[in-house]
Design a protein around this motif. Structure first.
Motif, PDB file in Angstrom:
ATOM      1  N   TYR A  80      -4.604  11.846 -12.213  1.00 39.87           N
ATOM      2  CA  TYR A  80      -5.009  12.827 -11.204  1.00 39.87           C
ATOM      3  C   TYR A  80      -4.266  14.152 -11.416  1.00 39.87           C
ATOM      4  O   TYR A  80      -4.880  15.230 -11.371  1.00 39.87           O
ATOM      5  N   GLY A  81      -2.967  14.078 -11.646  1.00 37.74           N
ATOM      6  CA  GLY A  81      -2.186  15.301 -11.855  1.00 37.74           C
ATOM      7  C   GLY A  81      -2.662  16.084 -13.063  1.00 37.74           C
ATOM      8  O   GLY A  81      -2.764  17.310 -13.024  1.00 37.74           O
ATOM      9  N   GLN A  82      -2.989  15.378 -14.142  1.00 44.07           N
ATOM     10  CA  GLN A  82      -3.469  16.068 -15.341  1.00 44.07           C
ATOM     11  C   GLN A  82      -4.849  16.678 -15.121  1.00 44.07           C
ATOM     12  O   GLN A  82      -5.113  17.786 -15.572  1.00 44.07           O
ATOM     13  N   ARG A  83      -5.716  15.965 -14.446  1.00 47.99           N
ATOM     14  CA  ARG A  83      -7.056  16.512 -14.188  1.00 47.99           C
ATOM     15  C   ARG A  83      -6.982  17.743 -13.296  1.00 47.99           C
ATOM     16  O   ARG A  83      -7.722  18.701 -13.492  1.00 47.99           O
ATOM     17  N   ARG A  84      -6.100  17.712 -12.309  1.00 44.03           N
ATOM     18  CA  ARG A  84      -5.943  18.881 -11.437  1.00 44.03           C
ATOM     19  C   ARG A  84      -5.420  20.072 -12.232  1.00 44.03           C
ATOM     20  O   ARG A  84      -5.832  21.200 -12.005  1.00 44.03           O
ATOM     21  N   MET A  85      -4.533  19.822 -13.166  1.00 46.64           N
ATOM     22  CA  MET A  85      -3.992  20.918 -13.984  1.00 46.64           C
ATOM     23  C   MET A  85      -5.070  21.497 -14.876  1.00 46.64           C
ATOM     24  O   MET A  85      -5.146  22.713 -15.057  1.00 46.64           O
TER      25      MET A  85
ATOM     26  N   ILE B 108       7.998   8.735 -15.813  1.00 46.02           N
ATOM     27  CA  ILE B 108       9.395   8.518 -15.412  1.00 46.02           C
ATOM     28  C   ILE B 108       9.475   8.261 -13.914  1.00 46.02           C
ATOM     29  O   ILE B 108      10.173   7.346 -13.470  1.00 46.02           O
ATOM     30  N   VAL B 109       8.760   9.058 -13.131  1.00 48.08           N
ATOM     31  CA  VAL B 109       8.746   8.829 -11.677  1.00 48.08           C
ATOM     32  C   VAL B 109       8.206   7.432 -11.373  1.00 48.08           C
ATOM     33  O   VAL B 109       8.774   6.700 -10.555  1.00 48.08           O
ATOM     34  N   GLY B 110       7.134   7.042 -12.038  1.00 48.39           N
ATOM     35  CA  GLY B 110       6.571   5.709 -11.822  1.00 48.39           C
ATOM     36  C   GLY B 110       7.556   4.604 -12.170  1.00 48.39           C
ATOM     37  O   GLY B 110       7.658   3.599 -11.456  1.00 48.39           O
TER      38      GLY B 110
ATOM     39  N   ILE C 177       0.842  -1.207   0.000  1.00 51.73           N
ATOM     40  CA  ILE C 177       0.000   0.000   0.000  1.00 51.73           C
ATOM     41  C   ILE C 177       0.873   1.252   0.000  1.00 51.73           C
ATOM     42  O   ILE C 177       0.584   2.225  -0.712  1.00 51.73           O
ATOM     43  N   SER C 178       1.958   1.226   0.754  1.00 54.60           N
ATOM     44  CA  SER C 178       2.847   2.394   0.784  1.00 54.60           C
ATOM     45  C   SER C 178       3.479   2.629  -0.581  1.00 54.60           C
ATOM     46  O   SER C 178       3.621   3.777  -1.014  1.00 54.60           O
ATOM     47  N   TRP C 179       3.847   1.552  -1.276  1.00 56.50           N
ATOM     48  CA  TRP C 179       4.404   1.709  -2.621  1.00 56.50           C
ATOM     49  C   TRP C 179       3.383   2.353  -3.545  1.00 56.50           C
ATOM     50  O   TRP C 179       3.714   3.228  -4.336  1.00 56.50           O
ATOM     51  N   GLY C 180       2.143   1.922  -3.454  1.00 56.88           N
ATOM     52  CA  GLY C 180       1.093   2.486  -4.300  1.00 56.88           C
ATOM     53  C   GLY C 180       0.824   3.947  -3.984  1.00 56.88           C
ATOM     54  O   GLY C 180       0.721   4.784  -4.891  1.00 56.88           O
ATOM     55  N   MET C 181       0.709   4.259  -2.697  1.00 62.67           N
ATOM     56  CA  MET C 181       0.433   5.643  -2.309  1.00 62.67           C
ATOM     57  C   MET C 181       1.580   6.572  -2.699  1.00 62.67           C
ATOM     58  O   MET C 181       1.364   7.670  -3.223  1.00 62.67           O
ATOM     59  N   GLY C 182       2.808   6.144  -2.441  1.00 61.67           N
ATOM     60  CA  GLY C 182       3.963   6.971  -2.761  1.00 61.67           C
ATOM     61  C   GLY C 182       4.112   7.202  -4.250  1.00 61.67           C
ATOM     62  O   GLY C 182       4.377   8.321  -4.700  1.00 61.67           O
ATOM     63  N   THR C 183       3.921   6.143  -5.031  1.00 61.06           N
ATOM     64  CA  THR C 183       4.047   6.267  -6.478  1.00 61.06           C
ATOM     65  C   THR C 183       2.953   7.158  -7.052  1.00 61.06           C
ATOM     66  O   THR C 183       3.210   7.977  -7.944  1.00 61.06           O
ATOM     67  N   THR C 184       1.746   7.035  -6.542  1.00 63.81           N
ATOM     68  CA  THR C 184       0.652   7.898  -7.001  1.00 63.81           C
ATOM     69  C   THR C 184       0.967   9.362  -6.715  1.00 63.81           C
ATOM     70  O   THR C 184       0.859  10.220  -7.605  1.00 63.81           O
ATOM     71  N   ALA C 185       1.362   9.645  -5.483  1.00 65.16           N
ATOM     72  CA  ALA C 185       1.651  11.037  -5.104  1.00 65.16           C
ATOM     73  C   ALA C 185       2.848  11.589  -5.871  1.00 65.16           C
ATOM     74  O   ALA C 185       2.821  12.734  -6.345  1.00 65.16           O
ATOM     75  N   GLY C 186       3.906  10.798  -6.003  1.00 59.53           N
ATOM     76  CA  GLY C 186       5.103  11.263  -6.703  1.00 59.53           C
ATOM     77  C   GLY C 186       4.847  11.524  -8.183  1.00 59.53           C
ATOM     78  O   GLY C 186       5.320  12.518  -8.734  1.00 59.53           O
TER      79      GLY C 186
ATOM     80  N   ILE D  24       4.543  -5.899  -7.971  1.00 57.23           N
ATOM     81  CA  ILE D  24       4.851  -5.516  -9.357  1.00 57.23           C
ATOM     82  C   ILE D  24       3.641  -4.851 -10.011  1.00 57.23           C
ATOM     83  O   ILE D  24       3.780  -3.888 -10.768  1.00 57.23           O
ATOM     84  N   LEU D  25       2.442  -5.337  -9.721  1.00 54.88           N
ATOM     85  CA  LEU D  25       1.233  -4.784 -10.345  1.00 54.88           C
ATOM     86  C   LEU D  25       0.844  -3.410  -9.797  1.00 54.88           C
ATOM     87  O   LEU D  25       0.193  -2.628 -10.497  1.00 54.88           O
ATOM     88  N   VAL D  26       1.227  -3.119  -8.557  1.00 56.82           N
ATOM     89  CA  VAL D  26       0.789  -1.861  -7.945  1.00 56.82           C
ATOM     90  C   VAL D  26       1.433  -0.647  -8.623  1.00 56.82           C
ATOM     91  O   VAL D  26       0.808   0.411  -8.717  1.00 56.82           O
ATOM     92  N   PHE D  27       2.642  -0.789  -9.132  1.00 59.61           N
ATOM     93  CA  PHE D  27       3.334   0.379  -9.694  1.00 59.61           C
ATOM     94  C   PHE D  27       2.695   0.934 -10.964  1.00 59.61           C
ATOM     95  O   PHE D  27       2.482   2.150 -11.055  1.00 59.61           O
ATOM     96  N   PRO D  28       2.374   0.097 -11.971  1.00 53.20           N
ATOM     97  CA  PRO D  28       1.703   0.675 -13.148  1.00 53.20           C
ATOM     98  C   PRO D  28       0.341   1.284 -12.801  1.00 53.20           C
ATOM     99  O   PRO D  28      -0.013   2.346 -13.323  1.00 53.20           O
ATOM    100  N   ALA D  29      -0.401   0.627 -11.919  1.00 52.81           N
ATOM    101  CA  ALA D  29      -1.720   1.170 -11.543  1.00 52.81           C
ATOM    102  C   ALA D  29      -1.562   2.495 -10.804  1.00 52.81           C
ATOM    103  O   ALA D  29      -2.298   3.457 -11.065  1.00 52.81           O
ATOM    104  N   ALA D  30      -0.614   2.560  -9.896  1.00 52.53           N
ATOM    105  CA  ALA D  30      -0.400   3.795  -9.129  1.00 52.53           C
ATOM    106  C   ALA D  30       0.132   4.913 -10.025  1.00 52.53           C
ATOM    107  O   ALA D  30      -0.243   6.078  -9.872  1.00 52.53           O
ATOM    108  N   THR D  31       1.000   4.562 -10.970  1.00 54.67           N
ATOM    109  CA  THR D  31       1.525   5.572 -11.893  1.00 54.67           C
ATOM    110  C   THR D  31       0.404   6.138 -12.747  1.00 54.67           C
ATOM    111  O   THR D  31       0.286   7.360 -12.904  1.00 54.67           O
ATOM    112  N   TRP D  32      -0.431   5.267 -13.295  1.00 54.04           N
ATOM    113  CA  TRP D  32      -1.557   5.729 -14.116  1.00 54.04           C
ATOM    114  C   TRP D  32      -2.482   6.620 -13.286  1.00 54.04           C
ATOM    115  O   TRP D  32      -2.923   7.678 -13.756  1.00 54.04           O
TER     116      TRP D  32
END
Length: 158
Positions: free
Chosen positions: A148-153, A108-110, A81-90, A135-143
């Motif tokens: 989210y970042g694009q929608r906020r922008m 790139i961050v993902g 969960i921490s990997w997912g949360m961190g990757t999403t935020a980063g 392994i699966l959490v990183f692509p999902a968190a990156t996406w």
């Protein structure tokens, strides 16, 4: 009539590196915070605590290798969960800070975070379910972070 000073290409490159660096640092800090909370909720047994706090890296590594196979599911799930949360935020932060090619900065961050996670999964023995989920959490968190970042922008007035 004077033309405004021309921005150097170095400015753009530094902004890009800064966005990626800030995204990775933010991801790392959030991962640390969530993992510390997970360790507080699921502390290791007494016999491993002194070894895990040892200054000797070999003693610590041996204790981790012995403890991981019998660690509670909640403790291991907190790490994923921490990997997912961190990757999403980063990823979201990198998208927001980049001036151009926003999506690429988040990706790139993902990718960097996924590389770190895979390295951790290879170096230390983990249960199979955690390896697959890790392994699966990183692509999902990156996406999720990039979206989210694009929608906020897009919702911010220019």
């Amino acid at each position: 009539m004077m033309n405004p000073p021309r921005r150097w290409p170095l400015d753009k490159m530094l902004r890009s590196f800064g966005a990626i660096f800030a995204g990775c640092v933010a991801a790392g800090i959030l991962i640390m915070i969530v993992e510390v909370l997970g360790h507080a909720a699921f502390p290791p047994p007494e016999k491993y605590r002194d070894a895990l706090k040892s200054d000797d890296m070999k003693v610590r590594e041996a204790a981790i290798k012995e403890y991981l196979p019998q660690a509670p599911v909640g403790a291991l799930l907190a790490v994923v969960i921490s990997w997912g949360m961190g990757t999403t935020a980063g990823s979201a932060l990198a998208v927001r800070l980049a001036r151009r090619k926003h999506r690429q900065h988040g990706l790139i961050v993902g990718c960097i975070m996924m590389g770190c996670g895979i390295m951790m999964l290879v170096v230390l023995p983990h249960p199979t379910w955690m390896t697959v989920l890790g392994i699966l959490v990183f692509p999902a968190a990156t996406w999720t972070g990039v979206t989210y970042g694009q929608r906020r922008m897009e919702s911010q007035p220019s």
